[in-house]
Design an enzyme around this catalytic site. Sequence first.
Site, short mmCIF file in Angstrom:
data_model
loop_
_atom_site.label_atom_id
_atom_site.label_comp_id
_atom_site.label_asym_id
_atom_site.label_seq_id
_atom_site.Cartn_x
_atom_site.Cartn_y
_atom_site.Cartn_z
N HIS A 114 1.05 -1.10 -0.09
CA HIS A 114 -0.13 -0.18 0.15
C HIS A 114 0.91 1.23 0.05
O HIS A 114 2.23 1.11 -0.13
CB HIS A 114 -0.99 -0.04 1.32
CG HIS A 114 -0.32 -0.44 2.59
ND1 HIS A 114 -0.15 -1.54 2.89
CD2 HIS A 114 0.13 0.78 3.49
CE1 HIS A 114 0.53 -1.58 4.20
NE2 HIS A 114 0.75 -0.18 4.54
N TYR A 130 -3.45 3.81 2.30
CA TYR A 130 -4.32 3.29 1.28
C TYR A 130 -3.81 2.51 0.38
O TYR A 130 -2.41 2.50 -0.16
CB TYR A 130 -5.11 4.45 0.66
CG TYR A 130 -5.86 5.38 1.25
CD1 TYR A 130 -7.26 5.17 1.59
CD2 TYR A 130 -5.19 6.52 2.09
CE1 TYR A 130 -8.08 6.09 2.49
CE2 TYR A 130 -6.03 7.38 2.83
CZ TYR A 130 -7.46 7.28 3.12
OH TYR A 130 -7.92 8.04 3.95
N THR A 131 -4.63 1.53 -0.17
CA THR A 131 -4.28 0.57 -1.18
C THR A 131 -4.96 0.83 -2.59
O THR A 131 -6.17 1.05 -2.56
CB THR A 131 -4.57 -0.87 -0.78
OG1 THR A 131 -3.84 -1.26 0.64
CG2 THR A 131 -4.09 -1.87 -2.07
N CYS A 294 -8.87 -7.83 5.76
CA CYS A 294 -8.66 -6.35 5.93
C CYS A 294 -10.05 -5.84 6.41
O CYS A 294 -10.97 -5.98 5.66
CB CYS A 294 -8.14 -5.81 4.55
SG CYS A 294 -7.70 -4.03 4.74
#
Length: 321
Positions: A114, A130-131, A294
């Site tokens: 990420h 964030y990914t 996640c």
Amino acid sequence: LSKAFIEMTTSTSIVESLHENAIVVIVAVTVIIISVLYLVLQQKSPPKTESHADVSTGLRREESSSSSNALNVLNPAVFKKFTVLKITKVSHNTKLIRFEIPHGKTLGLQIGRHITLRAEIDGNNVMRAYTPTSRPDQQGYFDLLIKTYEFGKMSSYIHTLKVGGSVEVRGPVGRFKYEKNSYKRIGLVAGGTGLTPCLQVIRCILESPEYCVGEKTCFTLLFQNRCEEDILLRDELDALQKAFPDRLQIFYYLSNPQTAEFASTLRPFERKGYINEEVAKLLAPDVCPLVCICGPSGFNDCVKKLLVAVGHEEEKSIYVW
């Protein structure tokens, strides 16, 4: 006597004047020397981009390991600005933000890793991880799926951005590693926007030229949400499942569905309620040797307990983003 006194007075005045002029010259020369030394030292000192407190030892190691590639877009220890190209409303509180990658390059983000975003908000530097939902080999842009929260400083700030605005980004960050055909099937459990790393891994392995040739790994994704409008990127997920029916299973779980059609007999991949121990058996170690999770911290902890209950070992076969 008067003449001698006048001459003596004149001589004293001359000496005092010379003394004063000498002091002025000495001060001026000293100032010049100090200024020259300062400029020389400034030129020799490397530019300071950010404080050491903002760069961990681990990030410096990643920076040195990747510094051999001068063409890298990302740097794990240095923030760089990226400009907003496009904004798409996904739901009432979620947007898909597309950022430009200069010169048509790829982001250079490894699978399952990420990035960290930084913005100055109310006078303070705020950072969040964030990914991207886009594939790591996507050229020219990357996409971030951002859900805004009432007290979420970064998510609220990003939702105010317009096309042409920018944020600072560094990366890659994370420990996820994958080698081709390492597992016959990988289990993925996502809650809300926790979908993003799961989707990135799915798309990378199923669609990316780097992995798709000769790759046989399959996926089972359990996606938990509250109601129908909370299911993010449903069309994209369904399209992937249709394109790879033998390698991708997606089960949608809603705790509070709003329509009678959800989980009807015509929709076998939709389930009412929560992911529980019975559901976790779909991801048992003999089926999915690796399970990645996640979501919110409470969700992650609950899912880990369920997986351990069906035979997984937390340190060996469970990975939490």
